[in-house]
Structures are given as structure tokens and as C-alpha cells.
Motif scaffolding. Structure first.
Motif, PDB file in Angstrom:
ATOM      1  N   GLN A   4      42.502  23.668  24.476  1.00 38.59           N
ATOM      2  CA  GLN A   4      42.634  22.375  25.140  1.00 38.59           C
ATOM      3  C   GLN A   4      43.870  21.635  24.614  1.00 38.59           C
ATOM      4  O   GLN A   4      44.593  21.021  25.379  1.00 38.59           O
ATOM      5  CB  GLN A   4      41.388  21.534  24.910  1.00 38.59           C
ATOM      6  N   ASN A   5      44.118  21.728  23.312  1.00 38.09           N
ATOM      7  CA  ASN A   5      45.270  21.078  22.705  1.00 38.09           C
ATOM      8  C   ASN A   5      46.574  21.680  23.230  1.00 38.09           C
ATOM      9  O   ASN A   5      47.522  20.968  23.532  1.00 38.09           O
ATOM     10  CB  ASN A   5      45.195  21.189  21.178  1.00 38.09           C
ATOM     11  N   SER A   6      46.633  23.025  23.337  1.00 37.07           N
ATOM     12  CA  SER A   6      47.856  23.666  23.843  1.00 37.07           C
ATOM     13  C   SER A   6      48.051  23.349  25.326  1.00 37.07           C
ATOM     14  O   SER A   6      49.180  23.246  25.783  1.00 37.07           O
ATOM     15  CB  SER A   6      47.830  25.173  23.595  1.00 37.07           C
ATOM     16  N   ASN A   7      46.940  23.196  26.077  1.00 41.49           N
ATOM     17  CA  ASN A   7      47.059  22.807  27.488  1.00 41.49           C
ATOM     18  C   ASN A   7      47.630  21.405  27.622  1.00 41.49           C
ATOM     19  O   ASN A   7      48.452  21.151  28.496  1.00 41.49           O
ATOM     20  CB  ASN A   7      45.702  22.884  28.189  1.00 41.49           C
ATOM     21  N   SER A   8      47.210  20.497  26.754  1.00 42.76           N
ATOM     22  CA  SER A   8      47.722  19.128  26.828  1.00 42.76           C
ATOM     23  C   SER A   8      49.194  19.084  26.410  1.00 42.76           C
ATOM     24  O   SER A   8      49.976  18.314  26.959  1.00 42.76           O
ATOM     25  CB  SER A   8      46.884  18.174  25.980  1.00 42.76           C
TER      26      SER A   8
END
Length: 133
Positions: A4-8
């Protein structure tokens, strides 16, 4: 959580790319996180200054600790010595120093500012100058 962090982060890089596409007429498809504003896109002078002001507003980023001269050169009018409008400015020693310093700088002397740097600034809320490592 890491996914989720890399997607953001990727979404933020895409926002910065979209911003650059509009601000400097860059081809979004050719932009990567490693694309350098001055060295690859040719952003300099007033265009760079305007870009940073718009970036500050668009992404709510503090740029007061960013050193423009470490990353960009100023545009110097080619005819400035012969145009009477500039003569009073030539009397100002700080103006002369800035002009001659800008003309002496080469691409290799400037610290690259990348798309990833802008995305990181958007994430942290501060655009900081970094040194050459």
C-alpha cells in the motif's frame, strides 16, 4: 502494508509527472522517477523559478530551505551589456556576481533535482537541497 505504501508513492510520482507535463510541457510517457529537471528537461531560469512556486502551491510544500543556485542556472540575456536598461544593474556588485557565476557554471556543477525528489518533497512537505554524494 508495504504494498500500500509503494502504491501511494507511485501515485505521488504519477501526480508529479502530470504536474510536470502541464508546467514544462514534458512528455509524461518519457518521464521516470530519475528524470532530472535541469539536465534532462532543460528547465532553468525563470521557468524553474515559476515551476517551484507552482509546485509549492500545488503540493503544499515548504521550499524556504531549497537552494535554487545549487540545482539550476539563471537565464542571462545575451544582449545585457549593450542594452541601456541593464547599465544601472551593472553598478550593483551582487548582480554582477550572480550574472558571472551563472555564466561560469556548467551542467556538471549543478546538483540534479529529479522527479523522485519532487515526489519525496510532496510526501514530506519540504523541498530540501541535497549535496552531491
Amino acid at each position: 502494508m508495504e504494498n500500500q505504501n509503494s502504491n501511494s508513492e507511485e501515485a505521488l510520482i504519477e501526480r508529479v509527472k502530470a504536474f510536470l507535463e502541464i508546467e514544462v510541457n514534458a512528455n509524461r510517457a518519457e518521464l521516470t522517477s530519475a528524470t532530472r529537471l535541469f539536465h534532462d528537461l532543460g528547465v532553468t531560469g525563470d521557468e524553474a523559478s515559476d515551476l517551484l512556486v507552482h509546485f509549492q502551491k500545488e503540493f503544499n510544500v515548504d521550499i524556504k530551505d531549497f537552494s535554487f543556485d545549487d540545482h539550476f542556472t539563471w537565464e542571462v540575456p545575451l544582449l545585457w551589456p549593450i542594452v541601456p536598461f541593464y547599465w544601472p544593474l551593472l553598478l550593483n556588485s551582487s548582480f554582477r556576481k550572480q550574472v558571472f557565476r551563472s555564466r561560469k557554471r556548467t551542467d556538471s556543477m549543478l546538483i540534479p533535482l529529479t522527479v523522485a525528489d519532487l515526489a519525496n518533497a510532496a510526501k514530506t512537505g519540504r523541498l530540501l537541497s541535497h549535496s552531491r554524494n
